[in-house]
Design a protein around this motif. Structure first.
Motif, PDB file in Angstrom:
ATOM      1  N   LEU A  27     -26.118  50.247  25.503  1.00  0.00           N
ATOM      2  CA  LEU A  27     -27.126  49.902  26.508  1.00  0.00           C
ATOM      3  C   LEU A  27     -26.491  49.552  27.841  1.00  0.00           C
ATOM      4  CD1 LEU A  27     -30.254  49.212  26.939  1.00  0.00           C
ATOM      5  CD2 LEU A  27     -29.497  46.863  26.697  1.00  0.00           C
ATOM      6  N   CYS A  86     -37.205  44.212  19.066  1.00  0.00           N
ATOM      7  CA  CYS A  86     -35.912  44.880  19.256  1.00  0.00           C
ATOM      8  C   CYS A  86     -35.362  44.588  20.647  1.00  0.00           C
ATOM      9  CB  CYS A  86     -36.077  46.390  19.048  1.00  0.00           C
ATOM     10  SG  CYS A  86     -34.632  47.366  19.498  1.00  0.00           S
ATOM     11  N   LEU A  87     -36.216  44.709  21.654  1.00  0.00           N
ATOM     12  CA  LEU A  87     -35.783  44.433  23.020  1.00  0.00           C
ATOM     13  C   LEU A  87     -35.479  42.951  23.222  1.00  0.00           C
ATOM     14  CD1 LEU A  87     -38.276  46.757  24.920  1.00  0.00           C
ATOM     15  CD2 LEU A  87     -35.820  47.090  24.689  1.00  0.00           C
ATOM     16  N   LYS A 112     -28.558  39.311  22.933  1.00  0.00           N
ATOM     17  CA  LYS A 112     -27.183  39.792  22.804  1.00  0.00           C
ATOM     18  C   LYS A 112     -26.553  40.034  24.175  1.00  0.00           C
ATOM     19  CE  LYS A 112     -26.442  42.809  19.470  1.00  0.00           C
ATOM     20  NZ  LYS A 112     -26.633  44.013  18.610  1.00  0.00           N
ATOM     21  N   ILE A 113     -27.349  40.533  25.112  1.00  0.00           N
ATOM     22  CA  ILE A 113     -26.827  40.758  26.460  1.00  0.00           C
ATOM     23  C   ILE A 113     -26.463  39.423  27.102  1.00  0.00           C
ATOM     24  CG2 ILE A 113     -27.488  41.479  28.791  1.00  0.00           C
ATOM     25  CD1 ILE A 113     -29.083  43.743  27.495  1.00  0.00           C
ATOM     26  N   TYR A 163     -30.076  49.182  19.018  1.00  0.00           N
ATOM     27  CA  TYR A 163     -29.546  47.825  18.866  1.00  0.00           C
ATOM     28  C   TYR A 163     -28.110  47.686  19.372  1.00  0.00           C
ATOM     29  CZ  TYR A 163     -33.438  46.101  16.033  1.00  0.00           C
ATOM     30  OH  TYR A 163     -34.662  45.681  15.601  1.00  0.00           O
ATOM     31  N   ASN A 164     -27.513  48.738  19.882  1.00  0.00           N
ATOM     32  CA  ASN A 164     -26.113  48.691  20.305  1.00  0.00           C
ATOM     33  C   ASN A 164     -26.028  48.223  21.746  1.00  0.00           C
ATOM     34  OD1 ASN A 164     -23.423  49.219  21.059  1.00  0.00           O
ATOM     35  ND2 ASN A 164     -23.262  50.857  19.551  1.00  0.00           N
ATOM     36  N   VAL A 165     -25.579  46.988  21.953  1.00  0.00           N
ATOM     37  CA  VAL A 165     -25.536  46.437  23.309  1.00  0.00           C
ATOM     38  C   VAL A 165     -24.470  47.122  24.155  1.00  0.00           C
ATOM     39  CG1 VAL A 165     -23.892  44.583  22.814  1.00  0.00           C
ATOM     40  CG2 VAL A 165     -25.596  44.260  24.601  1.00  0.00           C
ATOM     41  N   MET A 169     -32.018  42.476  21.933  1.00  0.00           N
ATOM     42  CA  MET A 169     -31.076  43.019  22.906  1.00  0.00           C
ATOM     43  C   MET A 169     -30.903  42.067  24.074  1.00  0.00           C
ATOM     44  SD  MET A 169     -29.888  45.797  21.711  1.00  0.00           S
ATOM     45  CE  MET A 169     -29.132  46.511  23.156  1.00  0.00           C
ATOM     46  N   SER A 170     -31.993  41.424  24.499  1.00  0.00           N
ATOM     47  CA  SER A 170     -31.900  40.465  25.591  1.00  0.00           C
ATOM     48  C   SER A 170     -30.989  39.301  25.228  1.00  0.00           C
ATOM     49  CB  SER A 170     -33.302  39.960  25.944  1.00  0.00           C
ATOM     50  OG  SER A 170     -33.246  38.969  26.948  1.00  0.00           O
ATOM     51  N   THR A 188     -34.039  51.882  23.272  1.00  0.00           N
ATOM     52  CA  THR A 188     -32.706  51.339  23.530  1.00  0.00           C
ATOM     53  C   THR A 188     -31.823  51.326  22.294  1.00  0.00           C
ATOM     54  OG1 THR A 188     -33.438  49.068  23.081  1.00  0.00           O
ATOM     55  CG2 THR A 188     -33.584  49.856  25.357  1.00  0.00           C
TER      56      THR A 188
END
Length: 784
Positions: free
Chosen positions: A709, A740-741, A747-748, A704-706, A744-745, A702
């Protein structure tokens, strides 16, 4: 949400004050759990919030604006009409200068913006400026012409942009009729910031002077030396340096400054000249022939035959202004020149193809700033508005210049922020400058917004102050300790910031809000893939070695290893089919070396999982879009293609070498050839493309760029999709990919808090912190 939060907190504080006695003990009977309180009083809280903060649009339709939307060729859905009604009420009735349409990918943001432009045209704002990604320029034109009867569309995205802008300036005195159809000026964001290339241009003055050289003996020599100086080509005045001495500037050695465009101090003659892109000027016939050769099914011989029959002027006019006339070209017998199959391919390609015959590279933003009056454009629509959030980016600054010149601004985005509060700061500063200045976010004494950005982060975001204590040098009588502090940002955006800067200016729309069974089901799945024994052993050794090296470097204050270690830890599990030699970025010492773990004939665990998914989807007649971020030096795409093809699947790989304007046509060609799997980097398709033929999406990695994604995961879940959409995220267990995921979770979750919703996603299982108080509260309120 802000008012609700304050009300809840106030009640909780009152309860705590009343129930906690002198010994700081509380009776359980006086305490109401927060979840129970929301369940019992959530509806009343929402009513109170609506009374204290009445919405600009409460569902009462403006009949006149509704009639305008119903008169369009393509009529918006009811949910889209509500968004247009809300935004037009904010801009027209409330007099605000900017608004945001934060709509999920696939909800038809382009359609809503066009309908809004039609409504504002009815209110005497005829001219609309569209800023969009370069590969969507002609898609915008096509949708505008298909939606508004008689709309006039100007493309400001080619070499002829300057000529069109000059024509606009010449027509400034002409008043637009009140009942005239709206005008649209569409500009690609790359062209928006591009200027011309130039070089210094000057005359040369020669001067002779005597130079006396001593050679260490009674004899000496005198030379007559010639020097060349920079001078004005018009009046001959010499150019002097900017220092205190004001010495003449020599031609050789070259010390004439080439980073500024100078003018003569006496006659103001420019001391620079424009650099043309080519020294050879093509004829009109050559330019038309070259333009036709860009179109599928037309080669040099066909182009020459068409020019011989129809002439370069007729064909050039069609290509530059009305490509549909060219596609439907007829010969002298009234027969179509191109077959139906040719016409379909040409129409699809020319929708995204830029054809123009002018020259000139003056920056359009600079021209509009200097030579067009303020509010010449009534409405500016900024597509993919989140792309303009960076401080020092040229396109962000250019957008800010245009926003100051137009009357109203509308941002279109599906991902308003990427998890950090400063993602919004510069975007808000460019479109809501007055509001930001009212709140004290202004330039500092050095003319920088850095201080204001940090203050915005402290007020509405999350900053971590990290203190480090180390043993210092011994003093005369005692040992000392040194304490250092550094500040880092973390994902988060407070309810106060949402209530102040997002809710008053934003209309939200989710795909599920459109209703009418417009879209099928959407599901996200996370699959944790275990590594095999050898892979796990090498990774554990590498991780231990690199972490030790990193700790030692950080103790010395050396941060150069951070990026190296992070990238290797993320990439190696997916790239261990090749040898890995990790070197220090400065000393070039080898930190870790590992040979390849998997041969060309062996399958890696993730590859096995991808093949299994693709074969299952093929059996159901579904195509798969697989994303891999390592398509450069590591090039996992080539290996994945070979493995998938060996399993009986037809595979295509989309590379960055395919021009952005031709990617949609390229993908459609691959679909026509019957591929089962499309491999690509998510950055290549994250905006604008409708990939409805791929209802299954798999993320091998994925990043790091939300923004990437969220955009890439919605490429096929759009209006027009008939199949259920499934998105899979694959991550190797016990590796850096899982943290990392997890990030992302988080940030999302923050991103969704500014999108008017708090839905669950497939990565929620990786969020160890769970919901924050405001997100948990929002979910309960929405469920109430």
């Amino acid at each position: 949400m802000s008012a609700t939060m304050s009300a809840v907190e106030e009640i909780i504080n009152i309860e705590n004050d009343n129930s906690c006695e002198e010994e700081n003990t509380c009776e359980a009977s006086n305490i109401i759990p927060l979840s129970e309180f929301i369940a019992d009083f959530g509806e009343g809280l929402l009513e109170t919030v609506q009374q204290q903060n009445p919405p600009v649009y409460n569902g009462m339709v403006n009949p006149e604006r509704d009639a305008v939307m119903r008169s369009l060729r393509r009529k918006p859905f009811p949910a889209q009409s509500d968004v247009v009604q809300a935004i037009s009420a904010l801009l027209i009735d409330e007099g605000e200068s900017a608004a945001i349409i934060n709509a999920e990918m696939g909800t038809g943001k382009t359609m809503m913006a066009i309908a809004l432009a039609a409504v504002m045209s009815n209110e005497s704002w005829q001219r609309n400026l569209i800023i969009c990604p370069p590969h969507l320029v002609y898609k915008w034109r096509r949708e505008i012409q298909e939606t508004i009867e008689g709309a006039r569309v100007w493309i400001l995205n080619g070499p002829d942009t300057l000529a069109k802008l000059l024509m606009m300036r010449e027509n400034l005195g002409l008043n637009t009729a009140p009942d005239a159809p709206p005008e649209f000026f569409i500009m690609g964001r790359v062209r928006m910031r591009m200027g011309f290339n130039w070089k210094p241009a000057f005359a040369i003055r020669k001067a002779y002077h005597h130079k006396h050289i001593e050679q260490g003996n009674p004899d000496s020599k005198t030379f007559l030396k010639k020097s060349e100086y920079v001078a004005c080509p018009r009046c001959g005045t010499g150019v002097t340096s900017d220092d205190v001495d004001g010495n003449p500037v020599l031609v050789k050695p070259v010390d004439y400054p080439d980073n500024r465009r100078y003018t003569c101090s006496e006659c103001f003659e420019p001391l620079w000249t424009l650099m043309r892109p080519s020294s050879r000027q093509k004829t009109r016939r050559d330019m038309v022939a070259d333009a036709m050769c860009q179109i599928p099914t037309i080669g040099p011989k066909t182009a020459e035959k068409l020019i011989a029959v129809f002439g370069e002027d007729l064909l050039g006019g069609m290509l530059a202004d009305n490509v549909y006339e060219f596609i439907n070209l007829m010969d002298e017998d009234g027969e179509l020149v191109f077959s139906d199959k040719q016409a379909r391919r040409m129409e699809r390609a020319m929708a995204n193809l830029e054809i123009s015959f002018g020259q000139g590279g003056y920056q359009p933003t600079e021209f509009i700033k200097r030579y067009l009056p303020n509010n010449y454009f009534g409405l500016m629509v900024v597509d993919e508005g989140h792309e303009y959030k960076n401080d020092a980016s040229a396109q962000g600054q250019a957008m800010g210049v245009l926003a100051a010149k137009v009357n109203k601004v509308v941002l279109l985005t599906g991902t308003l922020m990427g998890g950090y509060a400063d993602d919004l700061f510069y975007l808000l500063w460019r479109v809501l400058t007055k509001r930001m200045m009212e709140d004290g976010y202004v330039y500092n004494a050095r003319g920088s917004l850095g201080t204001a950005s940090l203050a915005f982060m402290r007020d509405h975001g999350v900053l971590k102050d990290i203190y480090s204590e180390t043993e210092g040098d011994s003093h005369r009588t005692a040992k000392g300790k040194r304490i250092t502090m550094r500040t880092v940002k973390a994902p988060g955006f407070g309810p106060k910031g949402i209530a102040r800067y997002v809710l008053p200016y934003t209309a939200f729309l989710k795909l599920k809000d459109i209703g009418g069974n417009v879209l099928p089901d959407y599901q996200e799945h996370f699959i944790e893939v275990p590594m095999n024994d050898q892979q796990q052993d090498v990774y554990a050794s590498m991780s231990s070695k690199l972490q030790d090296e990193l700790k030692q470097a950080l103790r010395k204050g050396d941060t150069s290893l951070l990026g190296v270690v992070l990238n290797v830890m993320l990439a190696w599990p997916d790239c261990c089919f090749r040898e890995e030699n990790v070197k220090h970025p400065r000393t070039r010492d080898t930190l870790f070396y590992s040979g390849s773990v998997f041969s060309d004939d062996e399958l890696m665990p993730k590859e096995e999982e991808l093949i299994r998914l693709c074969c299952e989807e093929k059996a159901q007649g579904r195509k798969v879009l697989a994303y891999t971020v390592y398509t450069g030096k590591r090039d996992t795409a080539t290996r994945l293609k070979a493995k998938l093809q060996r399993s009986g699947l037809k595979v295509a790989v989309l590379r960055a070498s395919v021009d952005t304007s031709k990617r949609e046509d390229w993908i459609m060609d691959q679909v026509d050839r019957g591929i089962d799997v499309l491999l690509c980097n998510p950055e290549l398709v994250k905006t604008g493309l409708d990939l409805l033929d791929f209802p299954t999406i798999v993320f091998m990695q994925t990043g790091y760029n939300v923004y990437t994604l969220l955009q890439a995961s919605r490429r096929s879940w759009r209006i027009g999709q008939k199949h259920d959409v499934s998105v899979y995220f694959l991550g190797y267990a016990d590796t850096a990919q899982i943290p990392c995921l997890e990030l992302m979770s988080k940030k999302i979750a923050v991103c969704q808090s500014t999108s008017g919703d708090a839905p669950d996603s497939g990565l929620d299982v990786l969020n160890p912190d769970g919901d924050s108080l405001e997100v948990a509260l929002a979910k309960q309120l929405l469920a109430a």
